[in-house]
Design a protein around this motif. Sequence first.
Motif, PDB file in Angstrom:
ATOM      1  N   LYS A  13      26.748   4.789  -1.972  1.00 41.22           N
ATOM      2  CA  LYS A  13      27.873   4.136  -1.121  1.00 41.22           C
ATOM      3  C   LYS A  13      27.677   4.991   0.341  1.00 41.22           C
ATOM      4  O   LYS A  13      27.393   4.332   1.298  1.00 41.22           O
ATOM      5  CB  LYS A  13      29.062   3.880  -1.357  1.00 41.22           C
ATOM      6  N   ARG A  16      23.903   4.734   1.884  1.00 40.68           N
ATOM      7  CA  ARG A  16      23.941   3.712   2.322  1.00 40.68           C
ATOM      8  C   ARG A  16      24.567   3.414   3.655  1.00 40.68           C
ATOM      9  O   ARG A  16      23.731   2.829   4.682  1.00 40.68           O
ATOM     10  CB  ARG A  16      24.496   2.336   1.231  1.00 40.68           C
ATOM     11  N   LEU A  21      23.162   0.312   6.267  1.00 45.61           N
ATOM     12  CA  LEU A  21      22.754  -0.656   5.268  1.00 45.61           C
ATOM     13  C   LEU A  21      24.014  -1.487   4.622  1.00 45.61           C
ATOM     14  O   LEU A  21      24.831  -0.794   4.271  1.00 45.61           O
ATOM     15  CB  LEU A  21      21.617  -0.222   4.229  1.00 45.61           C
ATOM     16  N   GLN A  23      25.093  -3.779   1.645  1.00 51.98           N
ATOM     17  CA  GLN A  23      24.911  -3.957   0.148  1.00 51.98           C
ATOM     18  C   GLN A  23      23.906  -5.080  -0.004  1.00 51.98           C
ATOM     19  O   GLN A  23      23.030  -4.797  -0.812  1.00 51.98           O
ATOM     20  CB  GLN A  23      26.382  -4.305  -0.510  1.00 51.98           C
ATOM     21  N   LEU A  26      20.538  -3.200   1.011  1.00 55.00           N
ATOM     22  CA  LEU A  26      19.987  -2.553   0.085  1.00 55.00           C
ATOM     23  C   LEU A  26      19.697  -3.054  -1.112  1.00 55.00           C
ATOM     24  O   LEU A  26      18.697  -2.674  -1.986  1.00 55.00           O
ATOM     25  CB  LEU A  26      21.280  -1.198  -0.276  1.00 55.00           C
ATOM     26  N   GLU A  41      28.606   1.259  -7.007  1.00 55.21           N
ATOM     27  CA  GLU A  41      29.166   2.021  -5.667  1.00 55.21           C
ATOM     28  C   GLU A  41      30.664   2.295  -6.103  1.00 55.21           C
ATOM     29  O   GLU A  41      31.266   3.310  -5.838  1.00 55.21           O
ATOM     30  CB  GLU A  41      28.931   1.070  -4.653  1.00 55.21           C
TER      31      GLU A  41
END
Length: 268
Positions: A13, A16, A21, A23, A26, A41
């Motif tokens: 997380k 990311r 990004l 979810q 990704l 996550e």
Amino acid sequence: MGDATIFLGSNVKFLRNRQKLTQDALSKELKMTRSKLNCIEIGQTKSPSIEDMLKFSSYFKMSLDTLIKIDLSKLGELRIRDLEAGNDVFIKGGNLRVLAITVDKEDNEHVEYVPIKARAGYQAGYTDPEFIASLPKFSVPNLPKSGTFRIFPTVGDSMLPVPEGSDVVAQYVEDWSSLKPQTLCIVILKNVQDFVFKMVSLQENGRFLLESLNKTYQPYEVKVEEVLEVWKFHSYQSKEIPEVGGDLSDLMREIKEIKKVLGVGSRK
């Protein structure tokens, strides 16, 4: 995998969000469902598959050891950039900027001396305990009890009035972001078979500005990922007495040059 996976979800997380990004974005990159990514996550998936973990490792270019064992959110910006630059310490077989040291029989740290002949090899051997163990060792009085110290000889006149050939006693700096602007430091650089003694300032662009005390030398910048180690100046030892600064020093230097040209006071 039990508690060993405690940081995987939070690290995914963290990375990311660092790359801005969603979810959805990704999960598409990793070819997994958004719900699976979300479960990982938030820690609902206690034992992610090896295949999924390898996807994270490959995408973020970090080893599984780093993703699982290191809480990336607790690291400073410089360390994160160092990892993102490809310097994953687990992949390289080291520890996260962990210093190789030697100790005496009482478990007290030695102060290693890096002689001139070992300067070129220090860049390759600075993380090698055997190389560090091969360096001369000293007990230096009046050093702070906390911290790790090492002695580096200086070469050149870029740091005058600190005389050339002085032995600089310096303290290891683990958190580079803690350095105040223009801190005197020994800096170990990649791809440079030597180290430099400069005033160091961390710039907003993530680079180090390196400046000489001798203003005839121009300052320059280096990328954070080009730096291997930083040692903060503590003291120096020299056989020479530094010149007195100011106009008197300049005047005496000019008189010496004039005498040299005129041959005054020379022995035949």
